[in-house]
Each structure stands twice: as structure tokens, then as C-alpha cells.
Design a protein around this motif. Sequence first.
Motif, short mmCIF file in Angstrom:
data_model
loop_
_atom_site.label_atom_id
_atom_site.label_comp_id
_atom_site.label_asym_id
_atom_site.label_seq_id
_atom_site.Cartn_x
_atom_site.Cartn_y
_atom_site.Cartn_z
N GLN A 60 0.83 -1.19 0.00
CA GLN A 60 0.00 0.00 0.00
C GLN A 60 0.87 1.25 0.00
O GLN A 60 2.10 1.18 -0.02
CB GLN A 60 -0.91 -0.01 1.23
N GLY A 61 0.23 2.41 0.00
CA GLY A 61 0.94 3.67 0.17
C GLY A 61 1.79 4.07 -1.02
O GLY A 61 1.57 3.64 -2.15
N SER A 62 2.79 4.93 -0.76
CA SER A 62 3.60 5.50 -1.83
C SER A 62 4.43 4.44 -2.55
O SER A 62 4.74 4.60 -3.73
CB SER A 62 4.52 6.59 -1.27
N ASP A 77 8.61 4.79 4.20
CA ASP A 77 7.51 3.99 4.69
C ASP A 77 7.29 2.80 3.75
O ASP A 77 7.16 2.99 2.54
CB ASP A 77 6.21 4.80 4.75
N ASP A 79 4.43 0.14 3.47
CA ASP A 79 3.12 -0.19 4.01
C ASP A 79 2.60 -1.48 3.38
O ASP A 79 2.49 -1.56 2.14
CB ASP A 79 2.13 0.95 3.75
N CYS A 122 -1.59 -0.45 13.18
CA CYS A 122 -0.66 -1.35 12.49
C CYS A 122 0.32 -1.93 13.50
O CYS A 122 0.29 -1.62 14.69
CB CYS A 122 0.11 -0.59 11.39
N ASP A 134 5.28 -0.93 8.08
CA ASP A 134 4.01 -0.95 8.80
C ASP A 134 3.14 -2.07 8.25
O ASP A 134 2.79 -2.09 7.06
CB ASP A 134 3.27 0.38 8.65
N ASN A 167 -5.31 1.85 -3.91
CA ASN A 167 -4.48 1.43 -5.05
C ASN A 167 -5.28 1.44 -6.35
O ASN A 167 -4.81 1.92 -7.39
CB ASN A 167 -3.90 0.04 -4.81
N LYS A 189 5.92 16.35 -3.22
CA LYS A 189 6.59 15.77 -2.07
C LYS A 189 7.99 16.35 -1.90
O LYS A 189 8.44 16.59 -0.76
CB LYS A 189 6.68 14.25 -2.23
N GLY A 203 1.10 14.37 4.81
CA GLY A 203 1.64 13.14 4.28
C GLY A 203 1.31 12.94 2.81
O GLY A 203 0.62 13.75 2.17
N LEU A 205 -0.61 10.79 1.11
CA LEU A 205 -1.96 10.58 0.61
C LEU A 205 -2.70 11.90 0.47
O LEU A 205 -3.41 12.12 -0.54
CB LEU A 205 -2.74 9.62 1.53
N THR A 208 -1.41 13.60 -2.53
CA THR A 208 -1.86 12.88 -3.72
C THR A 208 -3.29 13.27 -4.09
O THR A 208 -3.61 13.53 -5.25
CB THR A 208 -1.77 11.37 -3.49
#
Length: 449
Positions: A60-62, A77, A79, A122, A134, A167, A189, A203, A205, A208
Motif C-alpha cells: 500500500q501507500g507511496s 515507509d 506499508d 498497524c 508498517d 491502489n 513531495k 503526508g 496521501l 496525492t
Amino acid sequence: MFDLSKEFESFYKNKVVLPNDKQNDLREKKNLNISRLKDGLNEYNEENKTDYKIINTIVQGSMAMHTVVQNDSNDYDIDVAIIFEKENLNDKGPLAVRNIVTNALKRKCENFKKEPEVKTNCVRIEYQDGYHVDFAIYRRYKKENESEYTYEHAGSEWTLRDPKAINNWFKDEIKDKGQCLRKVIRFSKMFCKSRDYWVNMPGGLIQTVLCDEKIQNSYERIDEIFYHTMVEVKNRLDNDINVYNPTDTSLSLLSTKDHEKKVENFKNKLNDKLKKLDVLFESDCDKSKAKNAWYEFFNHDYWKEDTSNEKVQKYSSCYRNTEEFIEDLVNINEQYYVTVSCNVEANGFRLQPIKKLLRSLPKGWLPHGFSIKFNVEDTNVPKPYNIWWKVRNVGEIAQKRDMIRGQIEKHVGNCKQEHSDFFGNHYVECYIIKDNVCVAIDHIDVPIE
């Protein structure tokens, strides 16, 4: 607006996008810790006469979106969603499941900055060099007369949340709005992390979602797209700082006062630094003034480099930057694995794995004149699929010969043959493409003496 689009593209490729070795490091850490968790869980089961099983993992995430940037200063991170069957957990509460996962990890994680830690949302592993993994815990089940799974996340309580939703949303947005969206997010970023003393910024998200809302992709040049997107983001935040979950707009991403403060800071920093770019629209603006303005914005030494220097000009003009990035060609969803073998041979050396040969050589570098064979050894991607390859030559000699390569070769097959021609830390990547999505990646380093 003064045209620095070529400089922007160079900035993006060389200073913004995370280098392939770093990306591979993240991928290896992710795979290693998933293996540790599974091995630790097997040990926990044997000791406690239980049978807990992880039935799926989702990045997940970036990292999943491929929007990680170099400016993260190793605070990366990773994730990962860890998914269990609901019936396998025997109605255990979310905290109890997080404790089981933590117990399993502690059995296999040694010499870490600190032991795996139970967080509210998490279980976290922290590396000494700043990386952290995480593990978000989920359970799934099917409701009566339904074919699709329902997912619940282990937070303070079990709450409905689809681990694939963000995603899938991002994949669709890239398909709709183009790869410029990913570039703009990465530039955003870089801006938010451009000063060490900017410690309270939003952060990935939140950035984004804002960039996606206001992407100005009607412009042709990336510098224009980014500038006008940031202006629109700032104007939008002037009217309303709230940011909502794109997969459920009834949920705000600003759940605390601290989140609100971070978005306020983003707005204020944009308001201040965008003014530094006014010079780009003045009639007497030249390249020096334009680069200085972007230096004021990004606070990155790239914009201060003296390209008038004869040595720099000679060095940079030796080669064309032909490298391609997989995320610019297809969407990425690394839900499977692929393992590539690398074997070498030459007169006097029999065919053997490159790692074994390098360990036997005094300098640990591959000499010239070797034949290098790459082969897809194993993958769990269901057929049919295509295999793409990328060969990237690194170093001054490759640049002087204008042979950095880096183009992505499509539909090549499961084998690739190369030769050790000249010095450098070269690498090869293999991509498994299914339904026009990259679902698995492997990376092999080839250091040549």
C-alpha cells in the motif's frame, strides 16, 4: 512562463525519482519482513497449538503508487496489508490479532532499532537507518449470497475498509489523467520535504488527493503543469482545507487538529514560495533568473549547478538520457513475485551464479569479457503474461560512449543475454506484465571491473 521543461525532466529523473537500487532495497525489505512474519507465525502456531494463516499481502501507500522520492532522507515507509480469513481468527479482537502478529515478528526480528511495536492501526518495524515497515491487519469474509469479499481493518475496532481501494483508485486516476499526475505528486513531495525545519507538513496521501483534484494537465510542459497545479491547490485550500478519502468522500483525511495544521502549513508555504516564481512570467526573465526562482522554491542544489562550466557541459553532453521508467509505461501493482537468476561464464570460468563468482574474486567485481545470462527462474503470476526487460549501464564510461541504455524492451521472453563490456555498477530489471499492469519486478546488480 519561462521554459525550463528540459531541466525539470532532468531534475525528475536524476534527483526526484528514487534510484533503482533504493527501490530494490525497499522491495527486498518488504519481502524479507513478510517472510519473517510468516515464519514467526508458523513458530507461534506450533508453540500455541493454533493455525493462523496469512492468506494474502498487499503493498500500500507511496511504494504501491510508485510516488516515493529521494528527499525522504531514508525515512521510507513500507506499508503492507496482511490479510486473514475472519473464521481463522476465531472472533479475536483487533488488538489481540495485532499482538499475535507482533509476537510472531519478535521471534524473527533481531538487531533492530527497537522491537516490533503494536500501534493503533498497524504493527511497526523500525530499521536503524530510518526505514520502517508498517503491517496493517485485515480480516475478510463473504456475506451470504455475495461473491465478493468484505474486508475489515484492525484499528481500535474492526472497521470496514478495502485494502485495495486506494491502489485501484490511483490506478484509474493515472489511466485517466496521465503519468504527469505521478510526476506532479513527486514534485509536491520534494517541495514539502525541501527544508529540514518544515517538520509539520501533510503526508503523501493528502498531497496525492490534492494534486489529483487540481491537476492542470491541459498544459504541455511538465514545469507548467506543476506550477499551475500548485497554484490551484493553494487556491483550493484558501477556500477549504478539508481533504476527503477519494474512495469514500464521507470520510475526512483530517481526523485530528494536527492533520489540519499540516494542511494549513502546506497552504502557507505554497503561498510564500509561489511568489518566488513570479519572475518566470516577466519579459526579461532569462535562464539564470528562472533557475534561481526554482531554487527558491525547491531549495535543491540541482537548481544551483553551474551548467556553464566547461567540464560539466562536456560531461553532460556526452550522452542522451535514454532511461525509461516502468511506471511511466504501465500501472504497477506488485501483488506477485518473480525471481531472476544471473549466471556468468567465460574462457576459464564455467557457468555459475554471479554472486558465487563475485565472492571468489579479490575485488568483488566482474571482469570484462564475460557472457551474462539472465533467466526467469520462478514466478507465481498466473499465465498468460508478458516479460519485459531493462538493462541500465551506469558510470562515466557508459555516459562517454552514449550507452547508458535503460530503455524497456517488451515481449522479449524469459531469457536475456548480455556481456561485461565496461566498468560500472550496471543493473538489469525484469518486469512481469499481465493485463497491461506490472505485477512483479526483480532487480539484479552487475558490478563490472
